[in-house]
Design a protein around this motif. Sequence first.
Motif, PDB file in Angstrom:
ATOM      1  N   ASP A   4      98.381  77.078  58.023  1.00 10.92           N
ATOM      2  CA  ASP A   4      98.234  75.849  58.797  1.00 10.92           C
ATOM      3  C   ASP A   4      99.492  74.984  58.694  1.00 10.92           C
ATOM      4  OD1 ASP A   4      95.684  76.524  59.588  1.00 10.92           O
ATOM      5  OD2 ASP A   4      94.735  75.532  57.870  1.00 10.92           O
ATOM      6  N   ASP A   7     102.094  76.493  61.055  1.00 17.23           N
ATOM      7  CA  ASP A   7     101.774  76.173  62.438  1.00 17.23           C
ATOM      8  C   ASP A   7     102.118  74.702  62.731  1.00 17.23           C
ATOM      9  OD1 ASP A   7     100.884  78.727  63.028  1.00 17.23           O
ATOM     10  OD2 ASP A   7      98.772  78.285  62.562  1.00 17.23           O
ATOM     11  N   THR A   8     101.810  73.834  61.828  1.00 19.11           N
ATOM     12  CA  THR A   8     102.097  72.412  62.013  1.00 19.11           C
ATOM     13  C   THR A   8     103.602  72.193  62.073  1.00 19.11           C
ATOM     14  OG1 THR A   8     100.136  71.922  60.674  1.00 19.11           O
ATOM     15  CG2 THR A   8     101.636  70.106  61.087  1.00 19.11           C
ATOM     16  N   PHE A  10     105.917  74.279  63.112  1.00 20.76           N
ATOM     17  CA  PHE A  10     106.408  74.728  64.407  1.00 20.76           C
ATOM     18  C   PHE A  10     106.014  73.759  65.511  1.00 20.76           C
ATOM     19  CE2 PHE A  10     106.966  79.005  62.492  1.00 20.76           C
ATOM     20  CZ  PHE A  10     108.242  79.260  62.954  1.00 20.76           C
ATOM     21  N   GLU A  11     104.850  73.231  65.476  1.00 24.57           N
ATOM     22  CA  GLU A  11     104.396  72.299  66.502  1.00 24.57           C
ATOM     23  C   GLU A  11     105.245  71.008  66.454  1.00 24.57           C
ATOM     24  OE1 GLU A  11     102.181  72.517  69.006  1.00 24.57           O
ATOM     25  OE2 GLU A  11     101.907  74.619  68.417  1.00 24.57           O
ATOM     26  N   GLN A  12     105.567  70.559  65.311  1.00 21.55           N
ATOM     27  CA  GLN A  12     106.346  69.340  65.190  1.00 21.55           C
ATOM     28  C   GLN A  12     107.796  69.555  65.618  1.00 21.55           C
ATOM     29  OE1 GLN A  12     105.935  68.275  61.057  1.00 21.55           O
ATOM     30  NE2 GLN A  12     103.881  67.469  61.329  1.00 21.55           N
ATOM     31  N   ARG A  14     108.916  71.894  67.846  1.00 24.88           N
ATOM     32  CA  ARG A  14     108.949  72.735  69.036  1.00 24.88           C
ATOM     33  C   ARG A  14     110.166  72.397  69.892  1.00 24.88           C
ATOM     34  NH1 ARG A  14     106.184  76.194  71.750  1.00 24.88           N
ATOM     35  NH2 ARG A  14     104.088  76.149  71.515  1.00 24.88           N
ATOM     36  N   THR A  15     110.451  71.187  70.064  1.00 25.18           N
ATOM     37  CA  THR A  15     111.566  70.791  70.907  1.00 25.18           C
ATOM     38  C   THR A  15     112.894  71.238  70.300  1.00 25.18           C
ATOM     39  OG1 THR A  15     111.613  68.650  69.822  1.00 25.18           O
ATOM     40  CG2 THR A  15     110.403  68.812  71.893  1.00 25.18           C
TER      41      THR A  15
END
Length: 189
Positions: A4, A7-8, A10-12, A14-15
Amino acid sequence: MKKDDIDTLFEQNRTDFDVHDTPQGHQKRFLAKLNAKTEAEKNVSKEKQTEKGNWWKPISIAATIAVLIAIGFLFQNNEAKASDLASVSPEMEKTQSFFTSAINKELQTLKSFDTPETKELVADALTQIEVLEKEYETLKGDLAESGNDKRVIYAMITNFQNRIDLLENVIKTIEEIKTLKANRNENTI
């Protein structure tokens, strides 16, 4: 780190990772390359299987030829063994030679007596000789099957003796008939 957390992360960010846009048709080209690679691997796998699978054909052909040669060799040996007494030993070859020459001599003598008066007697003797010769041919086969069994060898020798005895008896009978006929002719004169 846990999944988790990754994943977090990468989400943060992403840009930060999306620096370039994917060119158009990239997905199609990627799938085409992937499919081509998969097909190539399948072909290589099939070729390896074909190469591995082809070894049995030459071996099976060689095995078949070897079996046929072995069978031919066995039949050839059986035919050689089935030939006659001569195949048993040198002594039996001499025995067979002796009996054969004695029988031939007696046959020549019998055929010399073939006159109208003795024709039936000679023909009957020759028929009985043929029967004994057929029995001898059967004994030759038995000899091969039995592996030179002494009983078969004895039967073959007895067959030779029976032929000689038959011929001698017929010749003796014919000579007695001729002697009786000669005596009758002398008595009538």
